[in-house]
Design a protein around this motif. Sequence first.
Motif, PDB file in Angstrom:
ATOM      1  N   ALA A 176      -7.870  42.926 -27.876  1.00  0.00           N
ATOM      2  CA  ALA A 176      -7.322  42.844 -29.941  1.00  0.00           C
ATOM      3  C   ALA A 176      -9.011  41.858 -30.426  1.00  0.00           C
ATOM      4  O   ALA A 176      -9.291  42.348 -31.198  1.00  0.00           O
ATOM      5  CB  ALA A 176      -6.107  42.542 -29.416  1.00  0.00           C
ATOM      6  N   GLY A 177      -9.125  40.716 -29.522  1.00  0.00           N
ATOM      7  CA  GLY A 177     -10.489  40.200 -30.545  1.00  0.00           C
ATOM      8  C   GLY A 177     -11.373  40.513 -30.477  1.00  0.00           C
ATOM      9  O   GLY A 177     -11.969  40.873 -31.765  1.00  0.00           O
ATOM     10  N   ILE A 178     -11.874  41.454 -29.145  1.00  0.00           N
ATOM     11  CA  ILE A 178     -13.166  42.296 -29.574  1.00  0.00           C
ATOM     12  C   ILE A 178     -12.967  43.612 -30.694  1.00  0.00           C
ATOM     13  O   ILE A 178     -13.666  43.799 -31.119  1.00  0.00           O
ATOM     14  CB  ILE A 178     -13.619  43.479 -28.279  1.00  0.00           C
ATOM     15  CG1 ILE A 178     -13.309  42.016 -27.504  1.00  0.00           C
ATOM     16  CG2 ILE A 178     -14.787  43.701 -27.782  1.00  0.00           C
ATOM     17  CD1 ILE A 178     -13.988  42.272 -25.764  1.00  0.00           C
ATOM     18  N   LEU A 179     -11.988  44.463 -30.334  1.00  0.00           N
ATOM     19  CA  LEU A 179     -11.758  45.336 -32.036  1.00  0.00           C
ATOM     20  C   LEU A 179     -11.904  45.092 -32.894  1.00  0.00           C
ATOM     21  O   LEU A 179     -12.438  45.745 -33.528  1.00  0.00           O
ATOM     22  CB  LEU A 179     -10.402  46.140 -31.504  1.00  0.00           C
ATOM     23  CG  LEU A 179     -10.286  46.751 -29.768  1.00  0.00           C
ATOM     24  CD1 LEU A 179      -9.385  47.273 -29.876  1.00  0.00           C
ATOM     25  CD2 LEU A 179     -11.613  48.359 -29.602  1.00  0.00           C
ATOM     26  N   ASP A 180     -11.151  43.787 -33.017  1.00  0.00           N
ATOM     27  CA  ASP A 180     -12.043  42.796 -34.575  1.00  0.00           C
ATOM     28  C   ASP A 180     -12.858  42.907 -34.870  1.00  0.00           C
ATOM     29  O   ASP A 180     -13.501  43.219 -36.110  1.00  0.00           O
ATOM     30  CB  ASP A 180     -10.665  41.635 -34.720  1.00  0.00           C
ATOM     31  CG  ASP A 180     -10.065  40.923 -35.522  1.00  0.00           C
ATOM     32  OD1 ASP A 180     -10.516  42.415 -36.726  1.00  0.00           O
ATOM     33  OD2 ASP A 180     -10.339  40.131 -35.521  1.00  0.00           O
ATOM     34  N   LEU A 455     -11.335  52.921 -32.937  1.00  0.00           N
ATOM     35  CA  LEU A 455     -11.776  52.592 -32.089  1.00  0.00           C
ATOM     36  C   LEU A 455     -10.206  51.816 -31.747  1.00  0.00           C
ATOM     37  O   LEU A 455      -9.781  51.987 -30.319  1.00  0.00           O
ATOM     38  CB  LEU A 455     -11.819  51.264 -32.561  1.00  0.00           C
ATOM     39  CG  LEU A 455     -13.790  50.812 -32.701  1.00  0.00           C
ATOM     40  CD1 LEU A 455     -13.710  49.363 -33.975  1.00  0.00           C
ATOM     41  CD2 LEU A 455     -14.358  51.260 -31.259  1.00  0.00           C
ATOM     42  N   LEU A 456      -9.074  51.913 -32.259  1.00  0.00           N
ATOM     43  CA  LEU A 456      -7.872  51.604 -31.863  1.00  0.00           C
ATOM     44  C   LEU A 456      -6.873  53.168 -31.693  1.00  0.00           C
ATOM     45  O   LEU A 456      -6.046  52.563 -30.228  1.00  0.00           O
ATOM     46  CB  LEU A 456      -6.553  50.555 -32.736  1.00  0.00           C
ATOM     47  CG  LEU A 456      -7.199  49.973 -33.824  1.00  0.00           C
ATOM     48  CD1 LEU A 456      -6.342  49.603 -35.359  1.00  0.00           C
ATOM     49  CD2 LEU A 456      -6.836  48.536 -32.640  1.00  0.00           C
ATOM     50  N   GLY A 457      -7.230  54.287 -31.699  1.00  0.00           N
ATOM     51  CA  GLY A 457      -7.463  54.768 -31.060  1.00  0.00           C
ATOM     52  C   GLY A 457      -8.001  55.465 -29.419  1.00  0.00           C
ATOM     53  O   GLY A 457      -6.772  55.034 -29.094  1.00  0.00           O
ATOM     54  N   GLY A 458      -8.865  54.901 -29.065  1.00  0.00           N
ATOM     55  CA  GLY A 458      -9.826  55.108 -27.726  1.00  0.00           C
ATOM     56  C   GLY A 458      -8.713  53.292 -27.549  1.00  0.00           C
ATOM     57  O   GLY A 458      -8.379  54.264 -26.063  1.00  0.00           O
ATOM     58  N   ALA A 459      -8.447  52.797 -28.492  1.00  0.00           N
ATOM     59  CA  ALA A 459      -6.908  51.914 -26.891  1.00  0.00           C
ATOM     60  C   ALA A 459      -6.604  52.122 -26.698  1.00  0.00           C
ATOM     61  O   ALA A 459      -6.659  51.514 -25.599  1.00  0.00           O
ATOM     62  CB  ALA A 459      -7.787  50.307 -27.789  1.00  0.00           C
ATOM     63  N   VAL A 460      -5.863  53.269 -27.530  1.00  0.00           N
ATOM     64  CA  VAL A 460      -4.472  53.192 -26.624  1.00  0.00           C
ATOM     65  C   VAL A 460      -4.908  54.252 -25.853  1.00  0.00           C
ATOM     66  O   VAL A 460      -3.835  54.306 -24.723  1.00  0.00           O
ATOM     67  CB  VAL A 460      -3.458  53.273 -28.249  1.00  0.00           C
ATOM     68  CG1 VAL A 460      -2.329  54.127 -27.735  1.00  0.00           C
ATOM     69  CG2 VAL A 460      -3.367  52.683 -28.624  1.00  0.00           C
ATOM     70  N   ALA A 461      -5.478  55.276 -26.379  1.00  0.00           N
ATOM     71  CA  ALA A 461      -5.566  56.366 -25.431  1.00  0.00           C
ATOM     72  C   ALA A 461      -5.519  56.690 -23.710  1.00  0.00           C
ATOM     73  O   ALA A 461      -6.236  55.337 -23.402  1.00  0.00           O
ATOM     74  CB  ALA A 461      -6.996  57.328 -25.562  1.00  0.00           C
TER      75      ALA A 461
END
Length: 461
Positions: A176-180, A455-461
């Motif tokens: 989460a910190g990285i994506l932020d 980014l978040l979509g990729g993280a969830v996928a």
Amino acid sequence: MTLYRATLGGTRYVFDDLRQTMAAATPLRSGDELAGIAAGSEAERVGAQAVLAELPLKTFLTEALVPYESDAVTRAIIDDHDAAAFAPVAHMTVGQFRDWLLSDAATAPVLARLAPGLTPEMVAAVSKLMRNRDLIAVARKVRVEVAFRNRLGLPGRIGSRLQPNHPSDDLKGIAAGILDGLCYGIGDAVIGINPATDSVANAAGLITMLDDLRQRYAIPTQSCVLTHVTNSIEIMNRGAPLDLVFQSVAGTEAANDGFGVSLPVLEEAHQAALSLGRGTVGDNCMYFETGQGSALSADAHHGVDQQTLEARAYAVCRRYRPLLVNTVVGFIGPEYLYDGKQIIRAGLEDHFCGKMLGLPMGVDVCYTNHAEADQNDMDLLMTLLADAGATFLIAVPGSDDVMLNYQSLSFHDIAYLRNSFGLRAAPEFEAWLEGMGLVDEGGHLIDGTAGAQRLLGGAVA
């Protein structure tokens, strides 16, 4: 015994040796007072600076502050010295060297050729004769370009380390910190984690997670888990996808012994990392951190002032062609740098000395909560460092490192520096940010909703 003397305003100042002269000439800081080596008054400090100004630079090649016979760092400094590179300034005193550095004759190419001929004691000495503006003016002329998966140190650019530490090394919290940070354009210098648990298994797991994340999004950057160098060697032996080898280093052999590291071990790690060939645009694969006061805190300072010892740590770093070096300037605490004024001065000194010695120098602009400093002091230092041409700065979510319990810069701070100074991220990383819809063609942050969702979509996928 050589005595160093100066007479100012009718008062005579006498110093027993070069080590005492250097300590007395250093701008005030609490660490030197703690060690009992600081000047007793401002007048004595000026007297010591007057002595330094008349001292030939070549003195530092014959009078060691830490004995050659008993210290591996001293031996490396003397044995690695490039006499041919030093020749253009060999006739100068420290004061003449200062004036020359501030002149138009000291251009970026000239300073690059000079770097192998300078010892850390020389650059520490000249820094003691400089005002803050002098440190900035000279450092901004120095260019040190390095590369791994992107290029750092280019004109008009400032890099950033994305530091997503977590108090329990929770992978989701770190991600989460990285994506932020990525949404703010942070992380071109490195995505680097300080592990809460420094074991080989834990560090290898974090390294694998970082590499999976990097590959998933095809991010042109490098990752690092800031584990001990011996752990990194074992991690490489196990086949984990390690990009950069990290190690904290100091300016004396005894202080490095306290870190559990030696020059041969660093060389072994460097060669192992080179053999992996993981860089795509360059092979600078080492990452070092330093900080004024580390040798004193280990009772390994040999009576030498902490700023000079910090510069000696940079001589260790440059032997291994690092991608990144940064001073964690206010991290050790107010016992060594008491307040915002001392932290600002030390940050500018460290940046100047590192670049003069040919290093890609960054700074963790930071302080501990029991220091007499606040975020306004950090605003000043980061702004001055941007003007001075720092290679990279460190940023954490909200400027508050919840694992290491200290204050650093936020993601917003790096965005401020880039917007205010017209600075940009590493070109390869900036192109990726643009492709993700996070920056415009000029490198400025834009409404990142679409990029963040991607980014978040990729993280969830």
